[in-house]
Scaffold this motif. Sequence first.
Motif, mmCIF file in Angstrom:
data_model
loop_
_atom_site.group_PDB
_atom_site.id
_atom_site.type_symbol
_atom_site.label_atom_id
_atom_site.label_comp_id
_atom_site.label_asym_id
_atom_site.label_seq_id
_atom_site.Cartn_x
_atom_site.Cartn_y
_atom_site.Cartn_z
ATOM 1 N N ARG A 82 4.751 -9.495 3.564
ATOM 2 C CA ARG A 82 4.620 -8.097 3.994
ATOM 3 C C ARG A 82 3.743 -7.325 3.017
ATOM 4 O O ARG A 82 3.591 -7.713 1.866
ATOM 5 C CB ARG A 82 5.992 -7.425 4.079
ATOM 6 C CG ARG A 82 6.863 -8.015 5.180
ATOM 7 C CD ARG A 82 8.195 -7.309 5.305
ATOM 8 N NE ARG A 82 8.957 -7.437 4.063
ATOM 9 C CZ ARG A 82 9.737 -6.480 3.560
ATOM 10 N NH1 ARG A 82 9.873 -5.326 4.182
ATOM 11 N NH2 ARG A 82 10.388 -6.664 2.435
ATOM 12 N N ASP A 83 3.176 -6.223 3.484
ATOM 13 C CA ASP A 83 2.373 -5.368 2.613
ATOM 14 C C ASP A 83 3.245 -4.746 1.541
ATOM 15 O O ASP A 83 4.360 -4.287 1.812
ATOM 16 C CB ASP A 83 1.701 -4.243 3.413
ATOM 17 C CG ASP A 83 0.535 -4.739 4.246
ATOM 18 O OD1 ASP A 83 0.182 -5.925 4.146
ATOM 19 O OD2 ASP A 83 -0.031 -3.921 5.003
ATOM 20 N N GLY A 84 2.725 -4.727 0.305
ATOM 21 C CA GLY A 84 3.418 -4.106 -0.812
ATOM 22 C C GLY A 84 2.930 -2.679 -1.017
ATOM 23 O O GLY A 84 2.167 -2.137 -0.219
ATOM 24 N N GLU A 85 3.356 -2.079 -2.127
ATOM 25 C CA GLU A 85 3.012 -0.687 -2.401
ATOM 26 C C GLU A 85 1.624 -0.512 -2.991
ATOM 27 O O GLU A 85 0.970 0.500 -2.747
ATOM 28 C CB GLU A 85 4.036 -0.079 -3.364
ATOM 29 C CG GLU A 85 5.390 0.142 -2.750
ATOM 30 C CD GLU A 85 6.312 0.902 -3.677
ATOM 31 O OE1 GLU A 85 6.025 0.995 -4.882
ATOM 32 O OE2 GLU A 85 7.325 1.418 -3.189
ATOM 33 N N MET A 86 1.171 -1.461 -3.811
ATOM 34 C CA MET A 86 -0.113 -1.280 -4.483
ATOM 35 C C MET A 86 -1.276 -1.339 -3.501
ATOM 36 O O MET A 86 -1.320 -2.203 -2.628
ATOM 37 C CB MET A 86 -0.320 -2.333 -5.578
ATOM 38 C CG MET A 86 -1.562 -2.055 -6.411
ATOM 39 S SD MET A 86 -1.762 -3.187 -7.806
ATOM 40 C CE MET A 86 -2.293 -4.676 -6.957
#
Length: 94
Positions: A82-86
């Motif tokens: 999944r896409d992370g925050e950075m």
Amino acid sequence: MSTLPIGTYTCELPGDAGGAPGKLVPEYEFRIVNSSSYKAGGIRGSYLFVGDRVTMTGGKHKGLKLHRISSNFLRQVKDDGRDGEMRCVLSAHN
């Protein structure tokens, strides 16, 4: 396979709801120097860009995976896919 635009990508974590800007993560900054090479911290590395996924295959960021959201915007991919925050944004064309 594709390539990223040549230039410097600045990476940051999101700010907070109180209006603070994003927090720069300078250790992840990198510069695309040609079709499949980047430079980070003075070390040259390579990357593979297939579909909308970029994988750093050598150099300082070896193993880092990014999701291309748009032509100048990448988001780190977490271990679970999944896409992370950075996020990393093309901030300067060279």
